[in-house]
Motif scaffolding. Structure first.
Motif, PDB file in Angstrom:
ATOM      1  N   TYR A 122       3.266   8.716 -10.978  1.00 61.18           N
ATOM      2  CA  TYR A 122       2.220   8.577  -9.961  1.00 61.18           C
ATOM      3  C   TYR A 122       1.020   7.816 -10.543  1.00 61.18           C
ATOM      4  CZ  TYR A 122       4.358  12.001  -6.725  1.00 61.18           C
ATOM      5  OH  TYR A 122       5.177  12.664  -5.843  1.00 61.18           O
ATOM      6  N   ALA A 123       0.618   8.199 -11.752  1.00 60.56           N
ATOM      7  CA  ALA A 123      -0.538   7.551 -12.381  1.00 60.56           C
ATOM      8  C   ALA A 123      -0.257   6.076 -12.643  1.00 60.56           C
ATOM      9  CB  ALA A 123      -0.889   8.271 -13.682  1.00 60.56           C
ATOM     10  N   ARG A 124       0.962   5.759 -13.059  1.00 56.63           N
ATOM     11  CA  ARG A 124       1.301   4.356 -13.299  1.00 56.63           C
ATOM     12  C   ARG A 124       1.267   3.561 -11.997  1.00 56.63           C
ATOM     13  NH1 ARG A 124       5.135   6.464 -17.010  1.00 56.63           N
ATOM     14  NH2 ARG A 124       6.852   6.177 -15.512  1.00 56.63           N
ATOM     15  N   LEU A 174      -2.179  12.249  -5.214  1.00 58.73           N
ATOM     16  CA  LEU A 174      -2.968  12.071  -3.996  1.00 58.73           C
ATOM     17  C   LEU A 174      -3.496  10.642  -3.905  1.00 58.73           C
ATOM     18  CD1 LEU A 174      -4.416  13.137  -1.466  1.00 58.73           C
ATOM     19  CD2 LEU A 174      -6.273  13.921  -2.967  1.00 58.73           C
ATOM     20  N   GLU A 175      -4.076  10.144  -5.000  1.00 60.14           N
ATOM     21  CA  GLU A 175      -4.613   8.783  -4.973  1.00 60.14           C
ATOM     22  C   GLU A 175      -3.505   7.771  -4.729  1.00 60.14           C
ATOM     23  OE1 GLU A 175      -7.214   5.544  -7.572  1.00 60.14           O
ATOM     24  OE2 GLU A 175      -6.823   7.547  -8.417  1.00 60.14           O
ATOM     25  N   ALA A 176      -2.349   7.989  -5.347  1.00 59.28           N
ATOM     26  CA  ALA A 176      -1.231   7.057  -5.169  1.00 59.28           C
ATOM     27  C   ALA A 176      -0.820   6.970  -3.704  1.00 59.28           C
ATOM     28  CB  ALA A 176      -0.046   7.487  -6.029  1.00 59.28           C
ATOM     29  N   SER A 218       7.126  -2.818  -4.059  1.00 62.06           N
ATOM     30  CA  SER A 218       7.884  -2.399  -5.238  1.00 62.06           C
ATOM     31  C   SER A 218       7.317  -1.109  -5.827  1.00 62.06           C
ATOM     32  CB  SER A 218       7.894  -3.510  -6.296  1.00 62.06           C
ATOM     33  OG  SER A 218       6.578  -3.835  -6.710  1.00 62.06           O
ATOM     34  N   GLN A 219       6.003  -0.912  -5.697  1.00 61.59           N
ATOM     35  CA  GLN A 219       5.394   0.355  -6.130  1.00 61.59           C
ATOM     36  C   GLN A 219       5.631   1.454  -5.098  1.00 61.59           C
ATOM     37  OE1 GLN A 219       4.222   0.501  -9.276  1.00 61.59           O
ATOM     38  NE2 GLN A 219       5.025  -1.590  -9.182  1.00 61.59           N
ATOM     39  N   HIS A 220       5.629   1.091  -3.839  1.00 63.10           N
ATOM     40  CA  HIS A 220       5.887   2.080  -2.794  1.00 63.10           C
ATOM     41  C   HIS A 220       7.275   2.676  -2.943  1.00 63.10           C
ATOM     42  CE1 HIS A 220       2.746   0.027   0.053  1.00 63.10           C
ATOM     43  NE2 HIS A 220       2.237   0.410  -1.093  1.00 63.10           N
ATOM     44  N   ALA A 221       8.248   1.857  -3.361  1.00 68.30           N
ATOM     45  CA  ALA A 221       9.606   2.372  -3.530  1.00 68.30           C
ATOM     46  C   ALA A 221       9.657   3.451  -4.606  1.00 68.30           C
ATOM     47  CB  ALA A 221      10.562   1.228  -3.872  1.00 68.30           C
TER      48      ALA A 221
END
Length: 321
Positions: free
Chosen positions: A13-15, A103-105, A197-200
């Protein structure tokens, strides 16, 4: 104490937050950059549109067919990103008093999906201004969103993961050398891919988190929901392929034979099934994630549901080979 799996999830998540900050783009500054659509160019690459197979069409007619598909592409993503953003808001509440990186992600995910909706709305308006009247987008986005969101979270996350993985396949097609492809549309594929690509990754994390809560019977019900959602997508693409091929026949500037209209419709349907179902359902990463969540019987049910769609895709691929 959190498990090693949970800790790895927190790290991912942090990444995603870090990457979201790094690749953040804006519609006007990065994508449009003051440009208008060039109607002398194709909007979708041949590997997605399939228009090169319509050999009885002139180059101008093939270009128009690609542009019609591009307009539907913009509308389809405006549709799916509507229910995806609502679901991410819902999931973010689960992390509200917990993991703040998660949450932020998901907040960033939602904000980016809303931006993508605006991007595709503006593309639709730009396309409408330069194309003949008579185009119609068949599904009603809010009605579709209500149906999707009425299904189990497990199934919605499965469908969402599938969608956001296939955007990566679409990006790969868009970067193949093709001087006839619109540069603006090429940038649409690129910038959309950067965030999807991050959403996946987030889809996978949330899908696994949801899966861990379920009993066997609840997961089985989720599989049923996912199968029915894919069938609903197929119903949408069948209706839209019919509408778009009829629109093409009316707008292309000459009378086509019945056989030619049928051929256009068949290519549009194959293209849409590949764009919105096949390119995700055959994605190795999607199959790996899904295979880790379902048992053999559930996997067989999903495969049986997909087989009629994928069989037609394989048959056409063999004919082309």
């Amino acid at each position: 104490m959190p498990s090693a799996v949970q800790e790895r999830g927190v790290d991912r998540y942090a990444r995603c937050v870090a990457v979201s900050k790094r690749v953040r783009w804006e519609i006007d500054r990065d994508v449009f950059r003051g440009r208008e659509l060039d109607f002398g160019k194709k909007f979708l690459p041949d590997g997605l549109s399939g228009v090169r197979e319509l050999t009885f069409l002139s180059a101008d007619e093939q270009r128009l067919a690609s542009q019609i598909q591009g307009r539907t592409y913009a509308n389809m993503f405006g549709l799916v990103e509507r229910f995806i953003s609502v679901k991410m808001i819902e999931l973010g509440r689960d992390h509200g008093l917990g993991d703040q990186a998660a949450l932020e992600a998901l907040v960033r995910f939602t904000d980016e999906e809303l931006k993508h909706q605006e991007l595709f709305r503006r593309l639709e308006a730009m396309t409408a201004a330069g194309m003949p009247h008579g185009y119609g987008f068949v599904p009603r986005p809010n009605d579709v969103a209500e149906v999707v969101l009425g299904r189990s979270t497990w199934a919605v996350l499965g469908l969402t993961c599938h969608i956001e993985l296939f955007t990566q396949a679409h990006y790969r097609k868009s970067i193949e050398p093709d001087a006839e492809l619109s540069e603006l549309w090429r940038d649409v594929f690129r910038y959309h891919w950067l965030e999807e690509s991050q959403h996946a990754i987030l889809d996978e994390l949330e899908w696994r988190r949801e899966d861990a809560k379920l009993t066997t019977s609840e997961r089985d019900a989720g599989v049923t929901d996912l199968i029915e959602l894919v069938a609903a997508v197929d119903g949408i693409v069948q209706a839209q392929a019919a509408a778009d091929s009829d629109y093409f026949a009316a707008a292309c500037g000459r009378e086509l034979s019945r056989g030619q209209v049928d051929a256009v419709r068949a290519i549009f349907l194959e293209a849409y099934r590949w764009q919105y179902i096949g390119s995700g359902a055959s994605d190795e990463r999607f199959l790996k994630i899904l295979g880790g969540l379902v048992d053999a019987e559930q996997a067989a049910r999903i495969q049986a549901a997909l087989e009629p769609i994928l069989r037609s895709q394989r048959a056409r691929a063999e004919m082309r080979a």
